[in-house]
Motif scaffolding. Structure first.
Motif, PDB file in Angstrom:
ATOM      1  N   ALA A  48       4.128  -1.244  -8.876  1.00 37.59           N
ATOM      2  CA  ALA A  48       4.645  -2.603  -8.738  1.00 37.59           C
ATOM      3  C   ALA A  48       5.521  -2.781  -7.502  1.00 37.59           C
ATOM      4  O   ALA A  48       5.531  -3.847  -6.892  1.00 37.59           O
ATOM      5  N   TYR A  50       6.204  -0.123  -4.768  1.00 35.63           N
ATOM      6  CA  TYR A  50       5.938   0.539  -3.480  1.00 35.63           C
ATOM      7  C   TYR A  50       4.652   1.353  -3.525  1.00 35.63           C
ATOM      8  O   TYR A  50       4.664   2.567  -3.307  1.00 35.63           O
ATOM      9  N   PRO A  51       3.501   0.714  -3.762  1.00 40.54           N
ATOM     10  CA  PRO A  51       2.249   1.482  -3.865  1.00 40.54           C
ATOM     11  C   PRO A  51       1.878   2.229  -2.588  1.00 40.54           C
ATOM     12  O   PRO A  51       1.208   3.254  -2.653  1.00 40.54           O
ATOM     13  N   GLU A  52       2.294   1.719  -1.420  1.00 41.19           N
ATOM     14  CA  GLU A  52       1.943   2.382  -0.163  1.00 41.19           C
ATOM     15  C   GLU A  52       3.059   3.282   0.357  1.00 41.19           C
ATOM     16  O   GLU A  52       2.925   3.867   1.426  1.00 41.19           O
ATOM     17  N   ALA A  67       0.488   4.913  -4.848  1.00 41.16           N
ATOM     18  CA  ALA A  67      -0.733   4.447  -5.513  1.00 41.16           C
ATOM     19  C   ALA A  67      -1.718   5.587  -5.723  1.00 41.16           C
ATOM     20  O   ALA A  67      -2.388   5.654  -6.768  1.00 41.16           O
ATOM     21  N   MET A 145       9.765  -6.400  -2.654  1.00 36.10           N
ATOM     22  CA  MET A 145       8.899  -5.232  -2.627  1.00 36.10           C
ATOM     23  C   MET A 145       7.857  -5.446  -1.546  1.00 36.10           C
ATOM     24  O   MET A 145       7.587  -6.585  -1.157  1.00 36.10           O
ATOM     25  N   LYS A 147       3.942  -4.448  -0.914  1.00 38.12           N
ATOM     26  CA  LYS A 147       2.757  -3.824  -1.486  1.00 38.12           C
ATOM     27  C   LYS A 147       1.813  -3.321  -0.403  1.00 38.12           C
ATOM     28  O   LYS A 147       1.105  -2.344  -0.607  1.00 38.12           O
ATOM     29  N   ARG A 148       1.797  -3.996   0.738  1.00 39.38           N
ATOM     30  CA  ARG A 148       0.911  -3.587   1.826  1.00 39.38           C
ATOM     31  C   ARG A 148       1.676  -3.655   3.141  1.00 39.38           C
ATOM     32  O   ARG A 148       2.190  -4.703   3.513  1.00 39.38           O
TER      33      ARG A 148
END
Length: 340
Positions: A48, A50-52, A67, A145, A147-148
């Motif tokens: 949710a 910091y996937p990267e 991720a 946040m 995400k990308r």
């Protein structure tokens, strides 16, 4: 509203990395799991927030994006056929003898012999800076946040905060954003020493600007789109920073939610556990990961993995009373199948 009813060995509350690994550890001991999480996807904060973001302290992975870590943990748990109940929060937990009855916000009901709370920091949300009108910019040019990383390409980015998140994202966005300015109220950052040193080096190289000692003061823009961020010193000196995006990283607001009503011994909004078993004050309920508290606790993912293993082994005696465990390492037993 769902009225589905299920019965299983273990209910795991929280589908973050530690909760996912708890599925594997329970599965290796032939225990079935149902998993409940308020988010609509597995992964917890890793997915949710910091996937990267790269993680550097997972054994065997010098660097792995959050991720990717979640994908591998889901794959590792898959042979044990866990049942996921995502996008719903546990609203009630009632003990009935040796069993627990769990109900969720969508009406799902699960009966289990044991409960593992792996809810991270509980229900979490960002600590919002006290800026007038910030709500109009949230989700458009103010983000809590990332995400990308590519979403920040070519943008003038202001990062506010002095902890790991602020420093990590300043490093991650260097060379992607058109400019990066890091606002902090004092020159010293609370990040890991190596990361703080890299930040200082980028500042010396002119790749980013450290705006210290300043604090956020006001936002400038229209229609939800920023044009600038005003910052001020403690003496009231105001400076305008040209900006397309503001990333305020002031930590998460923690809320245990219904967990606080379950009669568990708490330690400052964490669940107090016995460290060798991660057992709470209520027999049959264990807590692992960031939500668990005991003397010497280290809030690391790898610590949570070890706690998940300890909890699973402690729970096994409750699920299979009187059955002797002939322990084998995974290298010798492989991944056992579960009986139908």
């Amino acid at each position: 509203m769902s009225s589905a009813a299920h019965e299983t060995d273990v209910v795991i509350i929280g589908a973050g990395p530690v909760g996912l690994f708890a599925i594997f550890e329970c599965g290796m001991l032939r225990m079935r799991c149902h998993v409940v999480d308020a988010l609509d996807t597995a992964g917890g904060q890793c997915a949710a927030l910091y996937p990267e973001k790269p993680i550097y302290d997972i054994p065997g992975h010098p660097r792995i994006d959050a991720a990717d870590l979640i994908d591998r943990l889901v794959e590792q748990a898959a042979p044990f056929s866990p049942v996921y109940h995502l996008g719903q929060q546990v609203t009630a937990l009632v003990q009935d003898g040796e069993r627990f009855h769990v109900e969720t916000s969508t009406g799902t009901r699960i009966t289990a012999r044991a409960v593992v709370v792996a809810a991270g920091v509980g229900a979490f949300g960002p600590n919002r800076p006290p800026l007038d009108g910030i709500e109009a910019y949230e989700g458009r040019s103010v983000f809590y946040m990332v995400k990308r990383r590519e979403d920040m390409r070519g943008k003038r980015v202001v990062i506010a905060g002095g902890g790991d998140s602020a420093v990590d994202w300043a490093l991650a966005l260097a060379g992607i954003a058109a400019s990066i300015m890091v606002v902090h109220r004092r020159p010293k950052f609370r990040a890991a020493p190596e990361m703080a040193a890299r930040l200082d080096q980028l500042a010396r190289d002119g790749a980013i600007e450290l705006v210290v000692p300043y604090q956020l003061h006001a936002l400038a823009g229209a229609g939800g789109m920023l044009t600038g961020v005003d910052v001020a010193t403690l003496d009231g000196v105001v400076r305008r920073l040209d900006a397309d995006v503001l990333l305020p990283f002031f930590g998460l607001a923690m809320n245990l939610g219904p967990i606080a009503e379950w009669g568990l011994d708490l330690d400052r909004s964490h669940i107090a556990v016995e460290p060798s078993t991660c057992a709470s004050s209520v027999p049959g309920i264990h807590a692992v990961g960031d939500i668990a508290s005991y003397p010497g606790k280290l809030k690391l993912i790898l610590s949570g993995f070890a706690e998940a293993a300890a909890a699973a082994h402690a729970i096994r005696g409750r699920i299979f009373p009187g059955e002797v465990l002939h322990f084998e390492y995974s290298t010798t037993q492989g991944v056992p199948g579960l009986a139908a």
